[in-house]
Scaffold this motif. Structure first.
Motif, mmCIF file in Angstrom:
data_model
loop_
_atom_site.group_PDB
_atom_site.id
_atom_site.type_symbol
_atom_site.label_atom_id
_atom_site.label_comp_id
_atom_site.label_asym_id
_atom_site.label_seq_id
_atom_site.Cartn_x
_atom_site.Cartn_y
_atom_site.Cartn_z
ATOM 1 N N GLY A 164 0.824 -1.208 0.000
ATOM 2 C CA GLY A 164 0.000 0.000 0.000
ATOM 3 C C GLY A 164 0.857 1.257 0.000
ATOM 4 N N TYR A 165 0.400 2.266 -0.782
ATOM 5 C CA TYR A 165 1.077 3.567 -0.861
ATOM 6 C C TYR A 165 0.029 4.654 -0.731
ATOM 7 C CZ TYR A 165 5.198 1.223 -2.858
ATOM 8 O OH TYR A 165 6.290 0.421 -3.069
ATOM 9 N N ILE A 166 0.536 5.801 -0.199
ATOM 10 C CA ILE A 166 -0.282 7.020 -0.202
ATOM 11 C C ILE A 166 0.585 8.142 -0.757
ATOM 12 C CG2 ILE A 166 -1.580 8.696 1.145
ATOM 13 C CD1 ILE A 166 -2.219 6.511 3.134
ATOM 14 N N GLY B 247 -8.775 13.550 -11.251
ATOM 15 C CA GLY B 247 -10.191 13.767 -10.982
ATOM 16 C C GLY B 247 -11.096 12.627 -11.394
ATOM 17 N N ARG B 248 -10.551 11.476 -11.801
ATOM 18 C CA ARG B 248 -11.403 10.363 -12.234
ATOM 19 C C ARG B 248 -11.887 9.500 -11.070
ATOM 20 N NH1 ARG B 248 -8.607 7.291 -17.138
ATOM 21 N NH2 ARG B 248 -6.876 7.224 -15.625
ATOM 22 N N GLY B 249 -11.410 9.752 -9.890
ATOM 23 C CA GLY B 249 -11.903 9.056 -8.707
ATOM 24 C C GLY B 249 -11.104 7.818 -8.383
ATOM 25 N N VAL C 181 -7.123 5.195 -5.788
ATOM 26 C CA VAL C 181 -8.319 5.964 -5.426
ATOM 27 C C VAL C 181 -7.914 7.380 -5.037
ATOM 28 C CG1 VAL C 181 -10.279 6.156 -3.836
ATOM 29 C CG2 VAL C 181 -9.524 3.904 -4.633
ATOM 30 N N GLU C 182 -8.564 8.362 -5.627
ATOM 31 C CA GLU C 182 -8.319 9.768 -5.283
ATOM 32 C C GLU C 182 -9.252 10.174 -4.135
ATOM 33 O OE1 GLU C 182 -8.896 12.041 -8.776
ATOM 34 O OE2 GLU C 182 -7.349 11.005 -9.932
ATOM 35 N N ILE D 76 -4.542 7.112 -2.807
ATOM 36 C CA ILE D 76 -4.288 5.934 -1.975
ATOM 37 C C ILE D 76 -4.275 4.719 -2.912
ATOM 38 C CG2 ILE D 76 -5.109 4.553 -0.049
ATOM 39 C CD1 ILE D 76 -6.363 7.060 1.075
ATOM 40 N N VAL D 77 -3.146 4.002 -2.868
ATOM 41 C CA VAL D 77 -2.882 2.968 -3.856
ATOM 42 C C VAL D 77 -2.653 1.628 -3.169
ATOM 43 C CG1 VAL D 77 -1.406 2.248 -5.769
ATOM 44 C CG2 VAL D 77 -1.837 4.690 -5.367
#
Length: 448
Positions: A82-84, A111-113, A132-133, A146-147
């Motif tokens: 996990g990455y942020i 901006g695509r979410g 995820v944005e 958040i990846v």
């Protein structure tokens, strides 16, 4: 060339089933792959949700707890990555499983979410990525990506296992299908086997025609065969009746002429003319007998007969022994008790009668009949110890039905009948020297 209808149908069905399965395999593999990727996407989305629920914003800074609710993020070797990243793409947090590895990934804050993708590293390793944005964390304004990542090798290993099981399953299904097809074809072709049995019975003379207890698709064939059998019998009977009528209509005038010739022969001046007249009348009578024999001894095209040989030979030899009792002929029958010859009994009786009569008449005192099997053929040999036939005369005798003994009139007719019978049954007749010293007539029959 494959001569079995069942094997042909089986091969065609197996080929179609194989082609169908080969066409279906890629579609199933694609479906499994998509389902597996969807499962991975849902799992990574769940991992991202866990990270989002644990994140806090304090004094404008991202704060992550030391221990996350999902324990897999707390262990360094679980493979849960996990990455942020902040809005500028800077890494602000990473899970413990990423401490010993470097994954080259740059988030797209566009901006695509959210985004699910597949990336490839410089060393060739691939990862599934769910990004995820986030704009709000804990009710506060935030801008982070958040990846969650998962190595593709796990997916590939699972897909390979599924593919292997799919191949094994399809192989087992194909084998089961072939067994079912074989059973179905065996059941479906049972009617053809029954038809074949009935045809064998017709050929052997056990029945006159084919039954009507067959599938609807075969009734036209069986009906045509029955009409052919009936027509053949009627035609043969009409042929015989016509020849019988002709023979009877000629016998009376011939008898009258013969009587006139005998009366003429009593006068001294007319004996030569009477002798010529008697010779021509006898020749006409022999030709009538010959044509009647030919008509009665032709085999049927659909009926196949088999006759026990030994009883027929014993009966003929017993009769000939009485006719030639003064010669005291020693007969040797080297024939198995159950041996059969593929001929109609009347034809075989006429054939053997002519050949044995020649052997008895020309022998010095010994006749031998033997039956052997060689190279798929039955060899029936009739030998005697008589003078034999000169080599330069054998071909002419066999081809034209000439007389073997010109001292006895009429014998050329018998040999001609023998030749006709042999030809009608697709057999062969050869003439050689016998170890006994005389002639050896050898008949060759094909085994059915």
């Amino acid at each position: 060339m494959i001569r079995s209808l069942r094997v042909r149908l089986m091969l065609a069905a197996a080929l179609l089933a194989l082609l169908f399965m080969l066409a279906l395999l890629p579609a199933l593999q694609k479906a499994f792959s998509l389902a597996l990727q969807e499962s991975i996407e849902q799992r990574l989305a769940s991992d991202v949700t866990t990270l989002i629920s644990a994140a806090r914003i304090e004094h404008g800074q991202l704060q992550m707890p030391e221990l996350l609710p999902d324990e897999r993020f707390n262990l360094p070797y679980t493979g849960l990555i996990g990455y942020i990243f902040d809005r500028q793409g800077n890494l602000v947090w990473r899970s413990r499983a990423t401490r010993d590895r470097h994954i080259n990934y740059s988030p797209r804050y566009d901006g695509r979410g959210n985004e699910f993708a597949r990336i490839r590293q410089d060393d060739g390793e691939e990862f599934f990525v769910y990004d995820v944005e986030v704009k709000l964390l804990g009710g506060k304004s935030a801008a982070y990506s958040i990846v969650a990542l998962q190595p593709v090798r796990e997916y590939q290993h699972t897909l390979d296992g599924l593919r292997e099981k799919l191949y094994l399953g399809f192989g087992a299904a194909l084998l089961a299908l072939l067994l079912l097809l074989w059973g179905g074809l065996t059941w479906g072709l049972r009617s053809l086997r029954r038809l074949s049995v009935e045809l064998d019975q017709v050929e052997s003379g056990a029945r006159d025609g084919l039954s009507l207890e067959h599938p609807r698709e075969l009734l036209r064939l069986t009906g045509s065969l029955n009409r052919l059998l009936h027509s053949e019998r009627e035609q043969r009977q009409r042929y015989r009746d016509s020849l019988d009528d002709l023979a009877h209509s000629l016998k009376t005038p011939l008898a009258v002429l013969q009587g006139v010739g005998e009366s003429m022969g009593q006068g001294s001046g007319e004996r030569e003319q009477a002798r010529v007249l008697q010779s021509q009348i006898e020749r006409m009578s022999q030709q009538i007998d010959y044509q009647l024999q030919r008509a009665s001894l032709r085999k049927s095209g659909l009926v196949r007969h088999r006759v026990l040989l030994l009883p027929l030979l014993e009966s003929l030899c017993s009769t000939l022994a009485k006719v030639y009792r003064d010669k005291r002929v020693a007969i040797s029958l080297e024939v198995p008790a159950q041996a059969e010859v593929p001929m109609e009994q009347g034809a075989l009786l006429e054939l053997l009668g002519n050949l044995l009569e020649n052997a008895y008449r020309l022998c010095l005192g010994q006749v031998r009949v033997s039956l052997n099997e060689r190279e798929g053929q039955l060899l029936l040999c009739i030998e005697d110890d008589g003078p034999g036939v000169p080599a330069d005369q054998r071909e002419r005798i066999l081809q034209r039905g000439e007389r073997l003994d010109r001292q006895h009139p009429g014998q050329g007719i018998g040999l001609a009948v023998v030749k006709d019978i042999i030809d009608s049954y697709d057999a062969q007749l050869s003439l050689d020297d016998s170890p006994l010293g005389g002639a050896a007539f050898t008949l060759r029959f094909k085994r059915d």
